[in-house]
Design a protein around this motif. Sequence first.
Motif, PDB file in Angstrom:
ATOM      1  N   THR A  74     -16.106  -2.216  41.489  1.00  0.00           N
ATOM      2  CA  THR A  74     -16.075  -3.381  40.596  1.00  0.00           C
ATOM      3  C   THR A  74     -16.190  -4.668  41.419  1.00  0.00           C
ATOM      4  OG1 THR A  74     -13.696  -3.684  40.753  1.00  0.00           O
ATOM      5  CG2 THR A  74     -14.464  -2.193  39.021  1.00  0.00           C
ATOM      6  N   THR A  75     -16.492  -5.744  40.699  1.00  0.00           N
ATOM      7  CA  THR A  75     -16.579  -7.054  41.359  1.00  0.00           C
ATOM      8  C   THR A  75     -15.230  -7.435  41.955  1.00  0.00           C
ATOM      9  OG1 THR A  75     -18.275  -7.680  39.780  1.00  0.00           O
ATOM     10  CG2 THR A  75     -17.172  -9.476  40.935  1.00  0.00           C
ATOM     11  N   GLN A  76     -14.150  -7.120  41.235  1.00  0.00           N
ATOM     12  CA  GLN A  76     -12.809  -7.462  41.736  1.00  0.00           C
ATOM     13  C   GLN A  76     -12.533  -6.695  43.029  1.00  0.00           C
ATOM     14  OE1 GLN A  76     -13.597  -7.122  38.519  1.00  0.00           O
ATOM     15  NE2 GLN A  76     -13.238  -9.298  38.088  1.00  0.00           N
ATOM     16  N   GLU A  77     -12.978  -5.444  43.096  1.00  0.00           N
ATOM     17  CA  GLU A  77     -12.772  -4.681  44.337  1.00  0.00           C
ATOM     18  C   GLU A  77     -13.588  -5.280  45.482  1.00  0.00           C
ATOM     19  OE1 GLU A  77     -11.764  -0.339  42.283  1.00  0.00           O
ATOM     20  OE2 GLU A  77     -13.362  -0.454  43.778  1.00  0.00           O
ATOM     21  N   VAL A  78     -14.813  -5.735  45.176  1.00  0.00           N
ATOM     22  CA  VAL A  78     -15.620  -6.384  46.223  1.00  0.00           C
ATOM     23  C   VAL A  78     -14.868  -7.608  46.748  1.00  0.00           C
ATOM     24  CG1 VAL A  78     -17.766  -7.640  46.735  1.00  0.00           C
ATOM     25  CG2 VAL A  78     -17.842  -5.577  45.311  1.00  0.00           C
TER      26      VAL A  78
ATOM     27  N   VAL B  98     -19.108  -1.950  56.691  1.00  0.00           N
ATOM     28  CA  VAL B  98     -20.269  -1.997  55.803  1.00  0.00           C
ATOM     29  C   VAL B  98     -19.770  -1.888  54.370  1.00  0.00           C
ATOM     30  CG1 VAL B  98     -22.241  -0.639  54.965  1.00  0.00           C
ATOM     31  CG2 VAL B  98     -22.057  -1.166  57.395  1.00  0.00           C
ATOM     32  N   LEU B  99     -20.206  -2.821  53.523  1.00  0.00           N
ATOM     33  CA  LEU B  99     -19.831  -2.766  52.110  1.00  0.00           C
ATOM     34  C   LEU B  99     -21.043  -2.257  51.339  1.00  0.00           C
ATOM     35  CD1 LEU B  99     -17.835  -5.333  50.070  1.00  0.00           C
ATOM     36  CD2 LEU B  99     -19.904  -4.310  49.121  1.00  0.00           C
ATOM     37  N   SER B 100     -20.954  -1.006  50.905  1.00  0.00           N
ATOM     38  CA  SER B 100     -22.073  -0.400  50.180  1.00  0.00           C
ATOM     39  C   SER B 100     -21.893  -0.634  48.680  1.00  0.00           C
ATOM     40  CB  SER B 100     -22.123   1.100  50.461  1.00  0.00           C
ATOM     41  OG  SER B 100     -22.950   1.725  49.505  1.00  0.00           O
TER      42      SER B 100
ATOM     43  N   PRO C 240     -17.965 -15.709  50.476  1.00  0.00           N
ATOM     44  CA  PRO C 240     -17.290 -15.252  51.705  1.00  0.00           C
ATOM     45  C   PRO C 240     -15.789 -15.545  51.735  1.00  0.00           C
ATOM     46  CG  PRO C 240     -19.362 -16.328  52.232  1.00  0.00           C
ATOM     47  CD  PRO C 240     -19.135 -16.558  50.781  1.00  0.00           C
ATOM     48  N   ASP C 241     -15.280 -16.412  50.841  1.00  0.00           N
ATOM     49  CA  ASP C 241     -13.822 -16.616  50.801  1.00  0.00           C
ATOM     50  C   ASP C 241     -13.174 -15.745  49.714  1.00  0.00           C
ATOM     51  OD1 ASP C 241     -14.520 -17.806  48.434  1.00  0.00           O
ATOM     52  OD2 ASP C 241     -13.946 -19.834  49.004  1.00  0.00           O
ATOM     53  N   GLY C 242     -13.972 -14.869  49.095  1.00  0.00           N
ATOM     54  CA  GLY C 242     -13.420 -13.934  48.121  1.00  0.00           C
ATOM     55  C   GLY C 242     -13.433 -14.451  46.690  1.00  0.00           C
TER      56      GLY C 242
ATOM     57  N   GLY D  19     -27.879 -11.442  52.364  1.00  0.00           N
ATOM     58  CA  GLY D  19     -26.465 -11.079  52.495  1.00  0.00           C
ATOM     59  C   GLY D  19     -25.679 -11.979  53.423  1.00  0.00           C
ATOM     60  N   THR D  20     -26.199 -13.175  53.730  1.00  0.00           N
ATOM     61  CA  THR D  20     -25.486 -14.058  54.658  1.00  0.00           C
ATOM     62  C   THR D  20     -24.648 -15.109  53.940  1.00  0.00           C
ATOM     63  OG1 THR D  20     -27.322 -15.625  54.782  1.00  0.00           O
ATOM     64  CG2 THR D  20     -27.302 -13.850  56.421  1.00  0.00           C
ATOM     65  N   LEU D  21     -24.834 -15.270  52.625  1.00  0.00           N
ATOM     66  CA  LEU D  21     -24.142 -16.356  51.923  1.00  0.00           C
ATOM     67  C   LEU D  21     -23.153 -15.846  50.878  1.00  0.00           C
ATOM     68  CD1 LEU D  21     -27.137 -18.825  51.350  1.00  0.00           C
ATOM     69  CD2 LEU D  21     -25.529 -18.766  53.250  1.00  0.00           C
ATOM     70  N   GLY D  22     -23.285 -14.593  50.497  1.00  0.00           N
ATOM     71  CA  GLY D  22     -22.405 -14.030  49.483  1.00  0.00           C
ATOM     72  C   GLY D  22     -22.852 -12.616  49.162  1.00  0.00           C
ATOM     73  N   ILE D  23     -22.024 -11.906  48.399  1.00  0.00           N
ATOM     74  CA  ILE D  23     -22.378 -10.531  48.011  1.00  0.00           C
ATOM     75  C   ILE D  23     -22.708 -10.539  46.526  1.00  0.00           C
ATOM     76  CG2 ILE D  23     -21.579  -8.149  47.867  1.00  0.00           C
ATOM     77  CD1 ILE D  23     -19.717  -8.777  50.225  1.00  0.00           C
ATOM     78  N   ILE D  24     -23.944 -10.230  46.206  1.00  0.00           N
ATOM     79  CA  ILE D  24     -24.376 -10.212  44.809  1.00  0.00           C
ATOM     80  C   ILE D  24     -23.771  -8.973  44.157  1.00  0.00           C
ATOM     81  CG2 ILE D  24     -26.377 -10.061  43.268  1.00  0.00           C
ATOM     82  CD1 ILE D  24     -28.007 -11.417  45.545  1.00  0.00           C
ATOM     83  N   THR D  25     -23.065  -9.180  43.040  1.00  0.00           N
ATOM     84  CA  THR D  25     -22.406  -8.042  42.387  1.00  0.00           C
ATOM     85  C   THR D  25     -23.026  -7.711  41.023  1.00  0.00           C
ATOM     86  OG1 THR D  25     -20.746  -9.658  41.712  1.00  0.00           O
ATOM     87  CG2 THR D  25     -20.170  -8.191  43.535  1.00  0.00           C
TER      88      THR D  25
END
Length: 473
Positions: free
Chosen positions: A45-49, A91-93, A175-177, A204-210
């Motif tokens: 989930t996005t919350q887990e990411v 690594v975040l898959s 990157p700050d969650g 993937g350098t500015l944020g994680i697209i969920t």
Amino acid sequence: MLLNQLREHVGTAHVLTDEADVAPYVQDWRGRYRGEVIAVVQPATTQEVAAVVQCCAKAGVKLIPQGGHTSMVGGATPVGTQRSDGTAPVVLSLRRMNRILEVDPVGNTLIAQAGCVLQTIQEEAARHGRLYGVTLGAEGSCQIGGNISTNAGGTGVLKYGNTREQVLGLEVVLPDGRIWNGLRTLRKDNTGYNLKHLFIGGEGTLGIITAVAVRLHPQPAITSTAWLTFDSVDNALACLALLQTMAGDRIAGYELLNQLQLQAVLTHFPSVRLPTDAQAPYAVLVELSDTYAKADLQGLMEDALSQLFERGLVRDAAIATSESQRAAFWHIRHSISESNRKAGMGLSTDVAVPVKSVALFIEQASQAVQARWPQLDIVLVAHMGDGNVHFIPRFSFEEWARIPNQGEVADAVRAVVHDVAVSFGGTFSAEHGVGHVLVKELVRLRSPLELELMKRIRSTLDPHALLNPGKLL
Ligand SMILES: Cc1cc2nc3c(=O)[nH]c(=O)nc-3n(C[C@H](O)[C@H](O)[C@H](O)COP(=O)(O)OP(=O)(O)OC[C@H]3O[C@@H](n4cnc5c(N)ncnc54)[C@H](O)[C@@H]3O)c2cc1C
């Protein structure tokens, strides 16, 4: 400590640490780049990411977002990292975040989690009589989040544009969650800077697209597909111009291959049969499509071909007469990456030049490369309608094994090709991105001002350089 926290958030089964379990995530698909990791984490989930990002940020451990791991430039691989020197990242898959959330065939939009495989998106759109406009060889394994992070191109760009043009909205873990919810499906929204564009092609350098909201198109009801051969790239360009005049935006693909590329496919996929003469210097796979089922595309293709033959532009041609023939033509195109992997050490490039300059670029780049490395074969495959040429100087495996300074030679060969592209006003990376492989080229070929602005954007969003270290900048 970090591992325990990660297990708490995503479940023990989804924090991989065994060597065999992490193996597919730490080496790229061609086996060229590899590194070590503390763990591979698979949130659902996005919350887990967001929780994983916060744990890694607190522990000062770098994080690599990974989609289908099909990057051509080592973009999602932990290259050269080691547990022993403290450089190993997590690594975040995104693979467990693979649900389609909504399809709106009236508004022509689709919302999905970022780990959805591209082919799943295409199939879901088709079930609703709609089409998702991005098609590429890795579609069975690459993910929509990876496509957006690399602004992937592929074979449909001529008609539908690249990935950037499909994206309507995004949800991103910063990157700050914190979670940025920009998952809008609007076609019009002029409310300040359009932030989604930072993450499209952001590697993937500015944020994680969920999660992603993308544009759909009406599903074509009819296609006409032909395999054409040419004596020169100039003739293939003249054919494209004529087809554009006659068929306009019905041209859904225009893919050029040279003879060495065809030979590589024939050698490594022995079941492949070419529709025409295998000795032709160049071949083009062209497809027309229309949403109106009664449109006479076959007649249009035949008219265009008879004009091309009259003008002496085309050497030979075959029009697919069934869906299975059409699939067989496309199978040749989609066998290219795998056959090139087996055919030798190809130093792939991904340049784009103005379409009118494609022939001259190929001529000058071939001369420049072979003047320094006469033993190199030049393999060519191009999304020609976009001016995007995969110009691939290829060493035999034996020759490559004898080269002591392989990294330097690879960089030098690519630099020669890139310089020629730039001399035509072109770019050294049209659709694959920068990743690990082209970091030096970005520094060499982008202006100091552009680099400064990019670095400032990166450090604003990710001041502690948490995400995807060593990539892009
Ligand atoms: C056979 C084959 C054919 C190909 N053909 C084409 C082609 O025609 N056109 C083309 O453009 N590319 C092509 N590629 C390259 C590749 O498939 C694309 O770059 C694809 O978009 C990568 O998607 P992925 O999910 O595999 O991403 P990955 O390889 O996993 O990652 C790529 C980059 O995106 C980042 N990333 C991944 N997911 C996320 C996320 N959710 N949030 C933030 N960052 C993320 C990674 O950190 C990395 O920087 C091809 C590759 C293969 C193997």
